[in-house]
Write a protein that holds these residues in place. Sequence first.
Motif, PDB file in Angstrom:
ATOM      1  N   GLY A 176       0.828  -1.191   0.000  1.00 16.58           N
ATOM      2  CA  GLY A 176       0.000   0.000   0.000  1.00 16.58           C
ATOM      3  C   GLY A 176       0.865   1.245   0.000  1.00 16.58           C
ATOM      4  O   GLY A 176       1.926   1.270   0.636  1.00 16.58           O
ATOM      5  N   ILE A 177       0.442   2.274  -0.743  1.00 13.55           N
ATOM      6  CA  ILE A 177       1.186   3.524  -0.800  1.00 13.55           C
ATOM      7  C   ILE A 177       0.232   4.701  -0.619  1.00 13.55           C
ATOM      8  O   ILE A 177      -0.962   4.601  -0.898  1.00 13.55           O
ATOM      9  N   SER A 178       0.777   5.796  -0.138  1.00 12.83           N
ATOM     10  CA  SER A 178       0.026   7.044  -0.039  1.00 12.83           C
ATOM     11  C   SER A 178       1.013   8.183  -0.225  1.00 12.83           C
ATOM     12  O   SER A 178       2.218   7.968  -0.360  1.00 12.83           O
ATOM     13  N   LEU A 179       0.506   9.408  -0.207  1.00 15.59           N
ATOM     14  CA  LEU A 179       1.404  10.558  -0.306  1.00 15.59           C
ATOM     15  C   LEU A 179       2.257  10.696   0.940  1.00 15.59           C
ATOM     16  O   LEU A 179       3.301  11.330   0.907  1.00 15.59           O
ATOM     17  N   GLY A 180       1.824  10.107   2.050  1.00 13.51           N
ATOM     18  CA  GLY A 180       2.548  10.277   3.293  1.00 13.51           C
ATOM     19  C   GLY A 180       3.352   9.079   3.735  1.00 13.51           C
ATOM     20  O   GLY A 180       4.045   9.148   4.751  1.00 13.51           O
ATOM     21  N   GLY A 181       3.293   7.967   3.039  1.00 12.10           N
ATOM     22  CA  GLY A 181       4.043   6.802   3.499  1.00 12.10           C
ATOM     23  C   GLY A 181       3.709   5.544   2.733  1.00 12.10           C
ATOM     24  O   GLY A 181       3.165   5.598   1.627  1.00 12.10           O
ATOM     25  N   ARG A 182       3.973   4.428   3.333  1.00 15.06           N
ATOM     26  CA  ARG A 182       3.727   3.144   2.695  1.00 15.06           C
ATOM     27  C   ARG A 182       3.651   2.063   3.745  1.00 15.06           C
ATOM     28  O   ARG A 182       4.145   2.219   4.865  1.00 15.06           O
ATOM     29  N   THR A 183       3.033   0.962   3.384  1.00 16.83           N
ATOM     30  CA  THR A 183       3.024  -0.207   4.244  1.00 16.83           C
ATOM     31  C   THR A 183       4.274  -1.030   3.952  1.00 16.83           C
ATOM     32  O   THR A 183       5.041  -0.712   3.043  1.00 16.83           O
ATOM     33  N   ALA A 184       4.447  -2.093   4.703  1.00 16.69           N
ATOM     34  CA  ALA A 184       5.462  -3.078   4.344  1.00 16.69           C
ATOM     35  C   ALA A 184       4.988  -3.839   3.120  1.00 16.69           C
ATOM     36  O   ALA A 184       3.783  -3.890   2.826  1.00 16.69           O
ATOM     37  N   LEU A 185       5.920  -4.394   2.374  1.00 18.72           N
ATOM     38  CA  LEU A 185       5.547  -5.278   1.273  1.00 18.72           C
ATOM     39  C   LEU A 185       5.300  -6.656   1.877  1.00 18.72           C
ATOM     40  O   LEU A 185       6.207  -7.267   2.435  1.00 18.72           O
ATOM     41  N   HIS A 186       4.080  -7.110   1.794  1.00 16.51           N
ATOM     42  CA  HIS A 186       3.731  -8.396   2.391  1.00 16.51           C
ATOM     43  C   HIS A 186       3.817  -9.498   1.346  1.00 16.51           C
ATOM     44  O   HIS A 186       3.139  -9.442   0.312  1.00 16.51           O
ATOM     45  N   VAL A 187       4.663 -10.467   1.588  1.00 14.88           N
ATOM     46  CA  VAL A 187       4.804 -11.604   0.685  1.00 14.88           C
ATOM     47  C   VAL A 187       3.800 -12.673   1.081  1.00 14.88           C
ATOM     48  O   VAL A 187       3.800 -13.154   2.218  1.00 14.88           O
ATOM     49  N   LEU A 188       2.937 -13.019   0.152  1.00 14.47           N
ATOM     50  CA  LEU A 188       1.916 -14.028   0.414  1.00 14.47           C
ATOM     51  C   LEU A 188       2.493 -15.409   0.149  1.00 14.47           C
ATOM     52  O   LEU A 188       2.949 -15.694  -0.961  1.00 14.47           O
ATOM     53  N   ALA A 189       2.488 -16.236   1.165  1.00 15.55           N
ATOM     54  CA  ALA A 189       3.008 -17.590   1.015  1.00 15.55           C
ATOM     55  C   ALA A 189       2.121 -18.365   0.054  1.00 15.55           C
ATOM     56  O   ALA A 189       1.073 -17.884  -0.389  1.00 15.55           O
ATOM     57  N   ARG A 190       2.533 -19.572  -0.256  1.00 17.13           N
ATOM     58  CA  ARG A 190       1.812 -20.379  -1.240  1.00 17.13           C
ATOM     59  C   ARG A 190       0.324 -20.492  -0.920  1.00 17.13           C
ATOM     60  O   ARG A 190      -0.089 -20.382   0.221  1.00 17.13           O
ATOM     61  N   GLY A 191      -0.439 -20.704  -1.961  1.00 13.73           N
ATOM     62  CA  GLY A 191      -1.878 -20.789  -1.806  1.00 13.73           C
ATOM     63  C   GLY A 191      -2.572 -19.551  -2.351  1.00 13.73           C
ATOM     64  O   GLY A 191      -1.931 -18.550  -2.661  1.00 13.73           O
ATOM     65  N   SER A 192      -3.864 -19.630  -2.461  1.00 14.02           N
ATOM     66  CA  SER A 192      -4.634 -18.519  -2.995  1.00 14.02           C
ATOM     67  C   SER A 192      -5.003 -17.537  -1.893  1.00 14.02           C
ATOM     68  O   SER A 192      -4.960 -17.861  -0.701  1.00 14.02           O
ATOM     69  N   LEU A 193      -5.373 -16.337  -2.292  1.00 14.96           N
ATOM     70  CA  LEU A 193      -5.755 -15.303  -1.339  1.00 14.96           C
ATOM     71  C   LEU A 193      -7.268 -15.334  -1.161  1.00 14.96           C
ATOM     72  O   LEU A 193      -8.011 -14.733  -1.936  1.00 14.96           O
ATOM     73  N   ALA A 194      -7.728 -16.018  -0.124  1.00 18.76           N
ATOM     74  CA  ALA A 194      -9.146 -16.066   0.184  1.00 18.76           C
ATOM     75  C   ALA A 194      -9.502 -14.930   1.127  1.00 18.76           C
ATOM     76  O   ALA A 194      -8.633 -14.230   1.649  1.00 18.76           O
ATOM     77  N   ALA A 195     -10.791 -14.743   1.356  1.00 18.80           N
ATOM     78  CA  ALA A 195     -11.262 -13.619   2.164  1.00 18.80           C
ATOM     79  C   ALA A 195     -10.719 -13.667   3.588  1.00 18.80           C
ATOM     80  O   ALA A 195     -10.266 -12.650   4.130  1.00 18.80           O
ATOM     81  N   ILE A 196     -10.764 -14.840   4.228  1.00 23.61           N
ATOM     82  CA  ILE A 196     -10.273 -14.965   5.605  1.00 23.61           C
ATOM     83  C   ILE A 196      -8.790 -14.625   5.668  1.00 23.61           C
ATOM     84  O   ILE A 196      -8.327 -13.938   6.584  1.00 23.61           O
ATOM     85  N   ARG A 197      -8.065 -15.081   4.695  1.00 28.75           N
ATOM     86  CA  ARG A 197      -6.635 -14.810   4.668  1.00 28.75           C
ATOM     87  C   ARG A 197      -6.359 -13.331   4.443  1.00 28.75           C
ATOM     88  O   ARG A 197      -5.451 -12.763   5.045  1.00 28.75           O
ATOM     89  N   TYR A 198      -7.130 -12.704   3.574  1.00 24.62           N
ATOM     90  CA  TYR A 198      -6.972 -11.276   3.324  1.00 24.62           C
ATOM     91  C   TYR A 198      -7.229 -10.481   4.605  1.00 24.62           C
ATOM     92  O   TYR A 198      -6.513  -9.529   4.915  1.00 24.62           O
ATOM     93  N   ARG A 199      -8.237 -10.876   5.345  1.00 21.26           N
ATOM     94  CA  ARG A 199      -8.542 -10.194   6.602  1.00 21.26           C
ATOM     95  C   ARG A 199      -7.439 -10.410   7.640  1.00 21.26           C
ATOM     96  O   ARG A 199      -6.991  -9.456   8.283  1.00 21.26           O
ATOM     97  N   ASP A 200      -6.995 -11.667   7.786  1.00 25.03           N
ATOM     98  CA  ASP A 200      -6.070 -11.998   8.864  1.00 25.03           C
ATOM     99  C   ASP A 200      -4.619 -11.628   8.575  1.00 25.03           C
ATOM    100  O   ASP A 200      -3.852 -11.354   9.500  1.00 25.03           O
ATOM    101  N   GLU A 201      -4.222 -11.629   7.296  1.00 21.35           N
ATOM    102  CA  GLU A 201      -2.831 -11.341   6.965  1.00 21.35           C
ATOM    103  C   GLU A 201      -2.601  -9.909   6.495  1.00 21.35           C
ATOM    104  O   GLU A 201      -1.471  -9.425   6.550  1.00 21.35           O
TER     105      GLU A 201
END
Length: 234
Positions: free
Chosen positions: A82-107
């Motif tokens: 994530g980026i903005s004019l004021g900063g950024r998040t960490a780059l999150h590396v998603l481990a193997r597997g698909s990105l499901a809703a629960i995973r998106y919320r929790d990770e």
Amino acid sequence: MRARRPQVGVVLTAQHRAGRLAFAREHQDWQILTGALLFTDESRFTLSTCDRVWRRRGERSAACNILQHDRFGGGSVMVWGGISLGGRTALHVLARGSLAAIRYRDEILRPLVRPYAGAVGPGFLLMQDNARPHVAGVCQQFLQEEGIDAMDWPARSPDLNPIEHIWDIMSRSIHQRHVAPQTVQELADALVQVWEEILRRPSATSSGACPGVVGRSYRHVEAKHTTEPHFDLF
């Protein structure tokens, strides 16, 4: 006339085009482009695209200049940022597997977006596209409970998200390396390193990669898996 490669774009129906036009008209004079708006997205980088090396004459067969290709696929890495004019998040590396809703919320939403929103304070606005995990009920409920407002985003509009410029910069930076990543882990390490470099340049507070990209767009992992919160506001 000469043969040229066609420009690649998403499939747009008349409804998609109308939605994009309405969005553009609604936001053409928008003044919220501050650190309160966080643009986010996922992107997948593959080993098979790292197909260029820099070498001297006679070094073609050197081990460092040979791209080991697996006929069944060279592997890939999916990341979220994530980026903005004021900063950024960490780059999150998603481990193997698909990105499901629960995973998106929790990770992502809970350990990364929530603390960023808390640091920004009132007025924080999350930009995410309409991918199924993003708009799933569990994620919408989480955002509502946390008091995090999400921006209405037109369908089929990745080109409106300024973070796409960052993905392009990262891809070209990886390709220009003298030694291309040979494994998924090396690719993940390289992506995290490039992310940190391009968003921490001295010019990033004025006309650097992050603020400049956001402005231009609207005028037209850790290597190891982690969910530790990390963000910069500068």
